[in-house]
Every structure is written in C-alpha cells, then in structure tokens.
Design an enzyme around this catalytic site. Structure first.
Site, PDB file in Angstrom:
ATOM      1  N   CYS A   1       0.873  -1.158   0.000  1.00  0.00           N
ATOM      2  CA  CYS A   1       0.000   0.000   0.000  1.00  0.00           C
ATOM      3  C   CYS A   1       0.921   1.221   0.000  1.00  0.00           C
ATOM      4  CB  CYS A   1      -0.898  -0.031   1.239  1.00  0.00           C
ATOM      5  SG  CYS A   1      -2.394   0.945   1.061  1.00  0.00           S
TER       6      CYS A   1
ATOM      7  N   CYS B   1      -4.052  -0.660  -2.750  1.00  0.00           N
ATOM      8  CA  CYS B   1      -4.514   0.699  -3.013  1.00  0.00           C
ATOM      9  C   CYS B   1      -4.052   1.087  -4.414  1.00  0.00           C
ATOM     10  CB  CYS B   1      -4.028   1.688  -1.961  1.00  0.00           C
ATOM     11  SG  CYS B   1      -2.275   2.068  -1.985  1.00  0.00           S
TER      12      CYS B   1
ATOM     13  N   CYS C   1       4.112   1.318  -7.595  1.00  0.00           N
ATOM     14  CA  CYS C   1       4.917   0.206  -7.116  1.00  0.00           C
ATOM     15  C   CYS C   1       6.062  -0.023  -8.090  1.00  0.00           C
ATOM     16  CB  CYS C   1       4.062  -1.054  -7.010  1.00  0.00           C
ATOM     17  SG  CYS C   1       4.986  -2.454  -6.381  1.00  0.00           S
TER      18      CYS C   1
END
Length: 138
Positions: free
Chosen positions: A9, A81, A88
């Site tokens: 997240c 999320c 990422c």
C-alpha cells in the site's frame, strides 16, 4: 513450506497492515504474509489495530518500506490501493503481482462512528477478497 505473500500500500498503516494480520491469522498454516508501503507512514493506524482486535487478532504491526523486501521472492505480491499499484516499483523477484483495491478508511470524514464503520467494513472486505483470493490459489 508456506507460500509467501507481500501486501503493498502507500503508507503501510491501514489496509496492508490489516491484510497482513488477516492472512497470517486465517491462512497461517499455508501462507506467511508481510506488508510494506511505497511511502511508509511510520505508524499503524489505531483504528486498524482496534478493528483487528475486535475480530480477535492481536497485531504487532510496524510500518515498513517496500525497499526492505527487495531481492526477496514471494509467491504473490498484492497491491491494495490504487496509488501503490501505479507507483509500485517493478517487482524483480519471483511471484505473481495482482491488484485488489480498497478505499482508504483513514480518509473517511464524519463522526467517530462513521470512521470506525469504515475500518470495520474495510477489514471485512479484505478478509473476503484477499484471503478468499489466496485460499483459491492453494
């Protein structure tokens, strides 16, 4: 040998912490869960811990950076999320990457009861969707 899952997240303070605790509690015989954030908040939200405790789960969470897990192999990397899914870093380790998103309960405005309800709903949704997904991989 247990399969390994990393839950990502942005802040690693709510959703990914709850997912880590729920996976380890519900699927701990077959899965070992870890959580991290792309921009760790440095704390675990008290309402996330309270929602877990209400479900009978004691979680000693720590907000961690995804960098701590570079070079480690995971069977699955799950982003919970949208921001983490978009930001990422490319996961260079072994493992399937999937996105199972949830609204951030920490951003809910309103009464204390409305905020609490958002954390409980998120906990229950994570249990159903993330734990359900992993259970289906076994």
């Amino acid at each position: 040998m247990k399969k390994r899952v990393l839950v990502l997240c942005t802040g690693n303070s709510c959703r990914s912490q709850m997912a880590e605790a729920l996976i380890n509690h519900d699927l701990g015989e077959r899965w070992q869960a870890f959580s991290a954030g792309t921009q760790p908040a440095g704390y675990v939200h008290p309402l996330a811990l309270k929602a877990l405790a209400e479900a009978g789960i004691v979680h000693e969470g720590e907000s961690k950076s995804v960098e701590q897990f570079y070079g480690q192999d995971f069977d699955v990397v799950i982003t919970v999320c949208d921001d983490a899914a978009e930001n990422c870093p490319v996961w260079l380790g072994r493992g399937k990457r999937v996105h199972i998103g949830f609204p951030d309960p920490a951003k809910v405005e309103g009464t204390d009861e409305e905020k609490w309800r958002a954390f409980v709903q998120t906990r229950d949704a994570i249990r159903e969707r993330v734990c359900g997904y992993l259970a289906g991989l076994e």
